[in-house]
Design an enzyme around this catalytic site. Structure first.
Site, PDB file in Angstrom:
ATOM      1  N   LYS A 111     -56.372 -28.733   7.349  1.00 13.88           N
ATOM      2  CA  LYS A 111     -56.566 -28.568   5.893  1.00 13.88           C
ATOM      3  C   LYS A 111     -57.444 -29.662   5.330  1.00 13.88           C
ATOM      4  O   LYS A 111     -58.348 -29.321   4.548  1.00 13.88           O
ATOM      5  CB  LYS A 111     -55.386 -28.293   5.156  1.00 13.88           C
ATOM      6  CG  LYS A 111     -54.466 -26.797   5.375  1.00 13.88           C
ATOM      7  CD  LYS A 111     -53.641 -26.710   4.094  1.00 13.88           C
ATOM      8  CE  LYS A 111     -53.031 -25.206   4.251  1.00 13.88           C
ATOM      9  NZ  LYS A 111     -51.996 -25.024   3.350  1.00 13.88           N
ATOM     10  N   LYS A 192     -56.197 -17.850  12.959  1.00 12.98           N
ATOM     11  CA  LYS A 192     -55.133 -17.184  12.479  1.00 12.98           C
ATOM     12  C   LYS A 192     -55.452 -16.619  11.029  1.00 12.98           C
ATOM     13  O   LYS A 192     -56.375 -17.138  10.242  1.00 12.98           O
ATOM     14  CB  LYS A 192     -53.813 -18.033  12.169  1.00 12.98           C
ATOM     15  CG  LYS A 192     -53.823 -18.999  11.167  1.00 12.98           C
ATOM     16  CD  LYS A 192     -52.524 -19.617  11.025  1.00 12.98           C
ATOM     17  CE  LYS A 192     -52.865 -20.654   9.703  1.00 12.98           C
ATOM     18  NZ  LYS A 192     -51.656 -21.421   9.310  1.00 12.98           N
ATOM     19  N   LYS A 195     -54.447 -17.404   4.257  1.00 13.41           N
ATOM     20  CA  LYS A 195     -54.959 -17.577   2.874  1.00 13.41           C
ATOM     21  C   LYS A 195     -56.005 -18.261   2.513  1.00 13.41           C
ATOM     22  O   LYS A 195     -56.854 -18.075   1.651  1.00 13.41           O
ATOM     23  CB  LYS A 195     -53.598 -17.951   1.828  1.00 13.41           C
ATOM     24  CG  LYS A 195     -52.557 -16.916   1.776  1.00 13.41           C
ATOM     25  CD  LYS A 195     -51.270 -17.353   1.063  1.00 13.41           C
ATOM     26  CE  LYS A 195     -50.035 -16.475   1.316  1.00 13.41           C
ATOM     27  NZ  LYS A 195     -48.693 -17.660   1.129  1.00 13.41           N
TER      28      LYS A 195
HETATM   29  P1  TYM Z   1     -47.286 -20.215   4.567  1.00  8.40           P
HETATM   30  O1  TYM Z   1     -47.056 -19.943   2.902  1.00  8.40           O
HETATM   31  O2  TYM Z   1     -48.683 -20.629   5.009  1.00  8.40           O
HETATM   32  O3  TYM Z   1     -46.899 -19.018   5.446  1.00  8.40           O
HETATM   33  C1  TYM Z   1     -45.548 -18.479   5.173  1.00  8.40           C
HETATM   34  C2  TYM Z   1     -45.068 -17.849   6.409  1.00  8.40           C
HETATM   35  O4  TYM Z   1     -46.175 -16.889   7.079  1.00  8.40           O
HETATM   36  C3  TYM Z   1     -46.555 -17.314   8.485  1.00  8.40           C
HETATM   37  N1  TYM Z   1     -47.890 -16.980   8.784  1.00  8.40           N
HETATM   38  C4  TYM Z   1     -47.974 -16.269   9.798  1.00  8.40           C
HETATM   39  N2  TYM Z   1     -47.537 -15.544  10.724  1.00  8.40           N
HETATM   40  C5  TYM Z   1     -48.269 -15.008  11.594  1.00  8.40           C
HETATM   41  N3  TYM Z   1     -49.608 -14.860  11.663  1.00  8.40           N
HETATM   42  C6  TYM Z   1     -50.384 -15.329  10.853  1.00  8.40           C
HETATM   43  N4  TYM Z   1     -51.791 -15.367  10.607  1.00  8.40           N
HETATM   44  C7  TYM Z   1     -49.716 -16.281   9.732  1.00  8.40           C
HETATM   45  N5  TYM Z   1     -49.896 -17.044   8.575  1.00  8.40           N
HETATM   46  C8  TYM Z   1     -48.829 -17.432   8.050  1.00  8.40           C
HETATM   47  C9  TYM Z   1     -46.235 -18.769   8.366  1.00  8.40           C
HETATM   48  O5  TYM Z   1     -45.700 -19.286   9.612  1.00  8.40           O
HETATM   49  C10 TYM Z   1     -45.041 -18.768   7.282  1.00  8.40           C
HETATM   50  O6  TYM Z   1     -43.625 -18.735   8.199  1.00  8.40           O
HETATM   51  N6  TYM Z   1     -45.254 -24.916   5.126  1.00  8.40           N
HETATM   52  C11 TYM Z   1     -45.059 -23.473   5.337  1.00  8.40           C
HETATM   53  C12 TYM Z   1     -44.188 -22.989   3.747  1.00  8.40           C
HETATM   54  C13 TYM Z   1     -42.851 -23.862   3.783  1.00  8.40           C
HETATM   55  C14 TYM Z   1     -41.757 -23.589   4.931  1.00  8.40           C
HETATM   56  C15 TYM Z   1     -40.640 -24.441   4.196  1.00  8.40           C
HETATM   57  C16 TYM Z   1     -41.517 -22.728   5.831  1.00  8.40           C
HETATM   58  C17 TYM Z   1     -42.520 -24.872   3.007  1.00  8.40           C
HETATM   59  N7  TYM Z   1     -41.266 -25.256   3.119  1.00  8.40           N
HETATM   60  C18 TYM Z   1     -39.347 -24.463   4.909  1.00  8.40           C
HETATM   61  C19 TYM Z   1     -40.174 -22.839   6.189  1.00  8.40           C
HETATM   62  C20 TYM Z   1     -39.122 -23.752   6.003  1.00  8.40           C
HETATM   63  C21 TYM Z   1     -46.338 -22.876   4.855  1.00  8.40           C
HETATM   64  O7  TYM Z   1     -47.294 -23.268   4.400  1.00  8.40           O
HETATM   65  O8  TYM Z   1     -46.332 -21.193   4.935  1.00  8.40           O
END
Ligand code: TYM
Length: 327
Positions: A111, A192, A195
């Site tokens: 990022k 991947k 967003k």
């Molecule tokens: P975020 O908001 O980017 O994504 C949310 C969830 O979606 C999954 N994900 C994917 N899985 C499969 N293929 C993809 N292309 C793909 N893109 C996203 C992510 O693995 C995630 O599970 N840092 C985290 C958010 C967070 C979090 C937490 C997660 C903040 N606090 C505590 C678990 C526990 C994030 O940015 O996810």
């Protein structure tokens, strides 16, 4: 009962990767666990946001999550910024994580390479994520494969804190689904679906209509050679379509590969499966969108429930460090 927590950022549309990699499993797990799901709006401001937009996006994401199967009567659904405990605990954990550990996080490298302004918060972000998890004595964290490194860091931070200040935090484990853990961009199948990638033709939003879904999958990049086989390294495009079809229909992508000789029918079936998968989510979202006050009420109840646990854990951490009580 095992305690489960996961989080998702409210900025940008929810896409097929979020759904197959995370949210669908959350909906399944909520019935057999004590589950907490957090809309992590504080994480979203690690990147500059337009004033006033994030609140609307959080409400909309809550509606999407409920439409995708989270039941606020069964799980605890809440917004991170409604609880000051997350920010406060994050500070304690920033002081427990090392600069070197945070520097090794792949998501930060990725990022920060795409940002003009790299905030300090983008760097310390995994400590806030650790706070989200550790405040709830979480056992299992269901996430897509991209989050594995952050969960491992959370364990390391918790262990170090417990060693320094005495038993305080439960050590969590990442739970990564066998299908859909890494949905790739349809136009750039080595990246991947994301967003932040800004690849509208390569990303299927959960609210895309059937014609948009069909068009995006029909024009998905496929690989050299016309054979259909599941081989992520040499045939990333075709493998991604097989993985999506497999995750959408609960089939093994390798078995599915044997059923196709050409790309055309594979694309047609994958599109049909995704349209069928998303239709009920979209219908339910339209109903929820019409009643924002009800979603706000549900989030308030969720925050109250979350606070009762988070406040206790934070107090335990502060007591164990030995801060002077207010008296
Ligand atoms: P975020 O908001 O980017 O994504 C949310 C969830 O979606 C999954 N994900 C994917 N899985 C499969 N293929 C993809 N292309 C793909 N893109 C996203 C992510 O693995 C995630 O599970 N840092 C985290 C958010 C967070 C979090 C937490 C997660 C903040 N606090 C505590 C678990 C526990 C994030 O940015 O996810």
């Amino acid at each position: 009962m095992r305690r489960v927590l996961s989080g998702i950022q409210p900025t940008g549309q929810l896409h097929l990767g979020n759904y197959l990699g995370a949210v669908r499993n959350w909906a399944r797990m909520q019935h057999s666990t004590d589950a907490f799901f957090c809309i992590v709006d504080l994480h979203s401001v690690t990147i500059p946001q337009e004033p006033g937009v994030i609140g609307r996006e959080s409400l909309r994401l809550a509606q999407m999550l409920i439409a995708a199967g989270l039941d606020p009567d069964v799980c605890t659904l809440f917004v991170q910024s409604h609880l000051h405990e997350h920010s406060e605990c994050a500070w304690l954990l920033e002081c427990t994580a090392s600069f070197g550990e945070l520097s090794r996080m792949a998501q930060f490298k990725d990022k920060s390479g795409r940002q003009e302004f790299i905030s300090a918060g983008l760097f310390t972000y995994p400590a806030l994520q650790a706070a989200d998890i550790l405040l709830y004595d979480t056992n299992d964290v269901p996430v897509g494969a991209d989050q594995r490194q952050h969960i491992e860091l959370t364990r390391d931070i918790a262990e170090r804190f417990n060693y320094r200040y005495g038993e305080t935090f439960v050590l969590p484990t990442a739970v990564i689904p066998s299908a859909g853990a890494r949905v790739m961009d349809l136009q750039r199948p080595n990246d991947k679906m994301s967003k932040s990638l800004n690849s509208p033709k390569g990303t299927i939003d959960l609210l895309d209509d059937p014609a948009q879904i069909q068009k995006k999958i029909r024009s998905a990049v496929t690989d050299n050679g016309a054979d259909v086989r599941f081989d992520i390294n040499n045939k990333p495009g075709v493998s991604n379509l097989l993985a999506i079809l497999g995750a959408a229909t609960d089939n093994n992508p390798e078995d599915l590969a044997d059923e196709y000789r050409q790309y055309g029918p594979l694309k047609a079936d994958a599109a049909e499966a995704v349209v069928a998968l998303l239709a009920p989510v979209q219908a339910r979202f339209a109903e929820l969108e019409a009643d924002p006050a009800e979603t706000t009420r549900l989030l308030r109840t969720g925050a109250d429930k979350a606070r009762s646990i988070a406040a206790e854990t934070l107090a335990r951490a502060k007591t164990n460090i030995g801060f002077l009580p207010e008296g």
